[in-house]
Write a protein that holds these residues in place. Structure first.
Motif, PDB file in Angstrom:
ATOM      1  N   SER A 251      -4.122   3.700   5.112  1.00 42.79           N
ATOM      2  CA  SER A 251      -4.368   4.225   6.456  1.00 42.79           C
ATOM      3  C   SER A 251      -3.413   3.593   7.455  1.00 42.79           C
ATOM      4  O   SER A 251      -2.881   2.495   7.233  1.00 42.79           O
ATOM      5  CB  SER A 251      -5.809   3.935   6.880  1.00 42.79           C
ATOM      6  N   LEU A 252      -3.211   4.279   8.567  1.00 43.62           N
ATOM      7  CA  LEU A 252      -2.360   3.746   9.621  1.00 43.62           C
ATOM      8  C   LEU A 252      -2.948   2.452  10.179  1.00 43.62           C
ATOM      9  O   LEU A 252      -2.211   1.501  10.471  1.00 43.62           O
ATOM     10  CB  LEU A 252      -2.203   4.787  10.736  1.00 43.62           C
ATOM     11  N   GLY A 253      -4.262   2.393  10.302  1.00 44.30           N
ATOM     12  CA  GLY A 253      -4.896   1.193  10.831  1.00 44.30           C
ATOM     13  C   GLY A 253      -4.667  -0.021   9.948  1.00 44.30           C
ATOM     14  O   GLY A 253      -4.402  -1.122  10.444  1.00 44.30           O
ATOM     15  N   ARG A 254      -4.748   0.167   8.634  1.00 44.02           N
ATOM     16  CA  ARG A 254      -4.523  -0.955   7.730  1.00 44.02           C
ATOM     17  C   ARG A 254      -3.048  -1.351   7.708  1.00 44.02           C
ATOM     18  O   ARG A 254      -2.713  -2.532   7.602  1.00 44.02           O
ATOM     19  CB  ARG A 254      -5.014  -0.605   6.324  1.00 44.02           C
TER      20      ARG A 254
ATOM     21  N   ARG B 162      -4.681  -0.913   0.042  1.00 47.73           N
ATOM     22  CA  ARG B 162      -5.290   0.382   0.326  1.00 47.73           C
ATOM     23  C   ARG B 162      -6.824   0.259   0.339  1.00 47.73           C
ATOM     24  O   ARG B 162      -7.395  -0.596  -0.354  1.00 47.73           O
ATOM     25  CB  ARG B 162      -4.884   1.399  -0.743  1.00 47.73           C
ATOM     26  N   PRO B 163      -7.501   1.119   1.063  1.00 48.65           N
ATOM     27  CA  PRO B 163      -8.969   1.092   1.037  1.00 48.65           C
ATOM     28  C   PRO B 163      -9.489   1.399  -0.369  1.00 48.65           C
ATOM     29  O   PRO B 163      -8.968   2.285  -1.060  1.00 48.65           O
ATOM     30  CB  PRO B 163      -9.358   2.200   2.019  1.00 48.65           C
TER      31      PRO B 163
ATOM     32  N   GLY C 174       0.779  -1.237   0.000  1.00 44.29           N
ATOM     33  CA  GLY C 174       0.000   0.000   0.000  1.00 44.29           C
ATOM     34  C   GLY C 174       0.804   1.276   0.000  1.00 44.29           C
ATOM     35  O   GLY C 174       0.314   2.299   0.478  1.00 44.29           O
ATOM     36  N   VAL C 175       2.023   1.253  -0.556  1.00 47.75           N
ATOM     37  CA  VAL C 175       2.885   2.434  -0.468  1.00 47.75           C
ATOM     38  C   VAL C 175       3.456   2.881  -1.802  1.00 47.75           C
ATOM     39  O   VAL C 175       4.221   3.852  -1.845  1.00 47.75           O
ATOM     40  CB  VAL C 175       4.060   2.174   0.512  1.00 47.75           C
TER      41      VAL C 175
ATOM     42  N   SER D  95     -11.826  -9.033   2.481  1.00 46.42           N
ATOM     43  CA  SER D  95     -11.895  -7.712   1.857  1.00 46.42           C
ATOM     44  C   SER D  95     -10.670  -6.859   2.140  1.00 46.42           C
ATOM     45  O   SER D  95     -10.733  -5.639   2.040  1.00 46.42           O
ATOM     46  CB  SER D  95     -13.148  -6.980   2.347  1.00 46.42           C
ATOM     47  N   PHE D  96      -9.543  -7.482   2.484  1.00 41.60           N
ATOM     48  CA  PHE D  96      -8.370  -6.671   2.813  1.00 41.60           C
ATOM     49  C   PHE D  96      -7.635  -6.221   1.555  1.00 41.60           C
ATOM     50  O   PHE D  96      -7.188  -5.078   1.452  1.00 41.60           O
ATOM     51  CB  PHE D  96      -7.417  -7.440   3.726  1.00 41.60           C
TER      52      PHE D  96
END
Length: 397
Positions: free
Chosen positions: A349-352, A307-308, A291-292, A335-336
C-alpha cells in the motif's frame, strides 16, 4: 592474478573537460610499473576529446588511443571496451564522468587475486552504492566486518572484468542479448524503462539468470560527477558518494563467508538473514522488505515482506532511522514485516511505502521522500514511452 596487468580503459564521447578531469585524477594515483592506459573514443563529431587524449601524458606504462570510425552508442561502446579484456587479461573500465581514488588499482589487483578463480563472481565494482537505484531509498549493506559486499547488480560507475568473467557474459549475451527484458524474467520493473543503449540492464539480467554477483567495496573508489550525458540530460547528484583516499589492507572474504549478499533488488539473501536471525533458521522464504518484488521473483513457499499480510508465522517491527534489515536482525517486536505463506499477502500500500520511507531514510527531506513515492509512476510513464517509440521504429522498418 594469473600474470595479468589490468589495463585502465577510459570511455569517452563528447565531454572533453570531463575526460581531462578523469585522466588528471588517474595520473595522481598509485600504480605498479607497466600499467596500460587505453582511451576509447566513440565517434561524436567533436575533435576536442581526441585532442585531450593525444595530449595526455601517461608515465605509468603504454598509452593507446582508439578512435572508433563509426558511432557505436553507449551499449556497444562498453561492450567493445570489455572485449579488450581478452587482449590485456583484465580491464578497469571508467566512463569519463567519473572521478577516481588514488589507490583504486591496488584494490582491483587484490580483488582479482581473491575472486578471479570463483566462477560466481562476474565483475568487480569500484563504486559503492549509498542508495537503491530502483527506488532511491537509502542503501546500507550489512556490516560483517569485511571491506566488501556482494550484489546481483552490475556496476557502471567504475568496474573491472577479467577475461574469463567477460567471456562468460559474452557467451550468455550471444544467446540472450536480443531478447526483450521483462519483469517476468524476475528482474525489477525499472529495467523495462531503461533505454536500449544500456549495457547494464543486460548484465543485470545475466547476473540474475546465472546466480552470479559483482563484488562491491564499502569504501568507494570512484564517484559519479553528475554530468549530463547519453542517458541523463541533466545533472543528477544523488549518486555522488565520498571516495576512499587512503591506502588499506583490504579484508576480502570468500563469497560463502560473507554475511552481506544481496539480490538484484538490493534485498539481503535468505541465507544471510537465516545466519543473523535464529528465528528464521528453518524457514524457506524469499525476502521482499521493500514490498515490490514481482511474482516471477518469488519462488519459495514463504515470504518475508513489508506487504500487508492477514496471518503470519513471525512478525517484526520497524526501527526508525535504520535500514529495514536492522529490524529483522535485531528481532524487533511489532507487525510491520511478516513471515507467512506467499498467498497470505496483499499488494504493497502507499501508506506502508510512506511509513517505510520515513523510518529508513535518515535525514532525508520530505521532497526527497515524495520523489521516492512517485518513482513507480515515473517508471510506468517511461515504460509506455519506450514501448511507443519501439512500435514506431518497428513500423518504420
Amino acid at each position: 592474478m594469473s600474470g595479468a596487468t589490468p589495463a585502465l580503459v577510459i570511455v569517452g564521447y563528447d565531454r572533453p573537460d570531463a575526460l581531462a578531469g578523469l585522466l588528471t585524477a588517474l595520473r595522481a594515483g598509485t600504480y605498479p610499473d607497466g600499467v596500460p592506459l587505453v582511451i576509447s573514443l566513440d565517434l561524436s563529431g567533436d575533435p576536442r576529446p581526441g585532442e585531450v587524449a593525444d595530449a595526455f601524458e601517461w608515465p605509468r606504462g603504454p598509452k593507446r588511443v582508439i578512435r572508433h570510425p563509426q558511432r557505436l552508442g553507449l551499449r556497444n561502446h562498453i561492450l567493445s571496451c570489455g572485449d579488450l579484456s581478452e587482449e590485456y587479461g583484465a580491464v578497469i573500465v571508467l566512463e569519463d564522468d567519473l572521478l577516481a581514488a588514488p589507490h583504486l588499482y591496488a584494490y582491483v589487483e587484490r580483488a582479482i587475486d581473491r575472486f578471479g578463480a570463483d566462477n560466481r563472481i562476474a565483475g568487480i565494482s569500484l563504486y559503492h552504492y549509498r542508495i537503491n537505484e530502483f527506488n532511491n531509498m537509502d542503501f546500507e549493506p550489512i556490516d560483517d566486518g569485511s571491506d566488501v559486499y556482494f550484489m546481483q547488480v552490475a556496476a557502471s560507475w567504475g568496474q573491472a572484468w577479467t577475461a574469463s568473467q567477460w567471456r562468460l557474459f559474452r557467451q550468455w549475451y550471444a544467446r540472450y542479448g536480443r531478447d526483450p527484458i521483462r519483469v517476468t524474467d524476475g528482474v525489477p520493473r525499472q529495467l523495462e524503462a531503461w533505454r536500449d543503449n544500456s549495457w547494464k540492464r543486460f548484465y543485470m539480467k545475466y547476473l540474475a539468470m546465472t546466480g552470479r554477483y559483482f563484488v562491491y567495496p564499502r569504501a568507494s573508489l570512484t564517484t559519479n560527477r553528475a554530468r549530463p550525458g547519453t542517458n541523463t540530460k541533466r545533472a543528477v547528484s544523488i549518486y555522488q558518494t565520498a571516495m576512499d583516499v587512503g591506502a588499506r589492507d583490504w579484508r576480502l572474504p570468500a563469497l560463502d563467508q560473507s554475511l552481506a549478499r544481496y539480490d538484484i533488488f538490493y534485498e539481503p539473501e535468505p541465507d544471510t538473514l537465516r545466519a543473523l536471525q535464529p528465528a528464521l533458521a528453518d524457514a524457506d522464504f524469499d525476502v521482499d522488505l521493500y514490498g515490490v518484488k514481482p511474482a516471477a521473483a518469488l519462488t519459495r513457499p514463504d515470504l518475508l515482506s513489508s506487504r500487508p499480510a492477514r496471518r503470519g508465522r513471525l512478525r517484526f517491527g520497524l526501527v526508525s532511522d535504520a535500514p529495514a534489515v536492522a529490524s529483522i536482525i535485531a528481532g524487533v517486536p511489532g507487525s510491520f514485516f511478516t513471515l507467512a505463506p506467499r498467498d497470505h499477502f496483499s499488494a504493497m500500500s502507499l501508506g506502508r511505502r510512506w511509513a517505510l520511507a520515513r523510518a529508513t531514510q535518515v535525514g532525508r527531506p520530505g521532497n526527497a521522500m515524495m520523489f521516492q513515492m512517485l518513482k513507480p509512476v515515473q517508471t510506468e510513464i517511461l515504460i509506455r514511452k519506450l514501448a511507443r517509440a519501439r512500435r514506431q521504429a518497428a513500423i518504420g522498418e
